[in-house]
Write a protein that holds these residues in place. Structure first.
Motif, mmCIF file in Angstrom:
data_model
loop_
_atom_site.group_PDB
_atom_site.id
_atom_site.type_symbol
_atom_site.label_atom_id
_atom_site.label_comp_id
_atom_site.label_asym_id
_atom_site.label_seq_id
_atom_site.Cartn_x
_atom_site.Cartn_y
_atom_site.Cartn_z
ATOM 1 N N PRO A 36 0.839 -1.208 0.000
ATOM 2 C CA PRO A 36 0.000 0.000 0.000
ATOM 3 C C PRO A 36 0.872 1.257 0.000
ATOM 4 N N VAL A 37 0.333 2.322 -0.549
ATOM 5 C CA VAL A 37 1.036 3.604 -0.584
ATOM 6 C C VAL A 37 0.581 4.421 0.622
ATOM 7 N N GLU A 38 1.533 4.848 1.426
ATOM 8 C CA GLU A 38 1.211 5.648 2.606
ATOM 9 C C GLU A 38 0.999 7.105 2.211
ATOM 10 N N ARG A 39 0.058 7.731 2.830
ATOM 11 C CA ARG A 39 -0.206 9.160 2.624
ATOM 12 C C ARG A 39 0.176 9.899 3.897
ATOM 13 N N TYR A 40 0.679 11.111 3.720
ATOM 14 C CA TYR A 40 0.983 11.960 4.867
ATOM 15 C C TYR A 40 -0.297 12.699 5.231
ATOM 16 N N LEU A 41 -1.026 12.139 6.171
ATOM 17 C CA LEU A 41 -2.352 12.658 6.479
ATOM 18 C C LEU A 41 -2.319 14.052 7.101
ATOM 19 N N LEU A 42 -1.366 14.310 7.957
ATOM 20 C CA LEU A 42 -1.334 15.600 8.645
ATOM 21 C C LEU A 42 -0.087 16.402 8.295
ATOM 22 N N LYS A 43 0.581 16.040 7.251
ATOM 23 C CA LYS A 43 1.775 16.752 6.818
ATOM 24 C C LYS A 43 1.434 17.457 5.514
ATOM 25 N N ASP A 44 0.861 18.651 5.634
ATOM 26 C CA ASP A 44 0.356 19.387 4.482
ATOM 27 C C ASP A 44 1.147 20.682 4.325
#
Length: 169
Positions: A83-91
């Motif tokens: 799976p590809v991880e997303r930076y949920l709170l790193k915007d």
């Protein structure tokens, strides 16, 4: 994006020389991610070192072809299943807002308005790109574009929410 794995995928199809890899990669992504020829050859060198690719005998026209190895196929399959991880709170945009708050930069609404305008431009570009894609031949690219539009729409909703909150203050 993993250039390493893109090269493995292109070599999975058939043996290729470096320039062919560059051209096929750029065609695959519809010119959205230009690939430097130097990066292709540097990556090929690493893939050879790691036993994932091997050079094939020269074709006689000064272009060395490359071939994926069994280990390269296994690596490609392993990567495809991860799976590809997303930076949920790193915007990056939110970080900019935090920096503005740190220095008491009182133009948050201007920051948000400019971001909103940028999002609108990006959505228009993606919709224009989508309109030019053939549903039969470019199905994968259409999925990518539609996903991008959905992400931009979510960002737009968030920016508009922040703008409304500022108005209420």
């Amino acid at each position: 994006m993993s250039v390493k794995h893109a090269i493995l995928a292109l070599l999975y199809q058939r043996n290729r020389h470096g320039y062919d890899i560059k051209v096929k990669f750029e065609r695959m992504v519809h010119g959205q991610w230009p690939l430097n020829a130097g990066q292709v050859y540097t990556t090929l060198d690493r893939l050879i070192r790691d036993g994932l690719v091997k050079p094939v005998t020269d074709s006689g026209d000064d272009r060395k072809e490359y071939q994926i190895t069994d280990a390269g196929r296994e690596e490609l399959h392993r990567w495809l299943l991860m799976p590809v991880e997303r930076y949920l709170l790193k915007d990056a945009f939110f970080f900019k807002l935090l920096c503005a708050q740190e220095i008491d930069f009182h133009q948050e609404s201007e920051i948000l308005s400019r971001q909103r305008a940028s999002l609108i431009r990006n959505m228009m570009q993606l919709r224009q790109l989508r309109a030019g894609l053939d549903p039969e031949r470019h199905r994968s690219m259409i999925y990518l574009v539609e996903g991008g539009i959905l992400h931009l729409e979510a960002d737009m909703k968030w920016v508009e929410m922040l703008l409304e909150e500022i108005k209420e203050e």
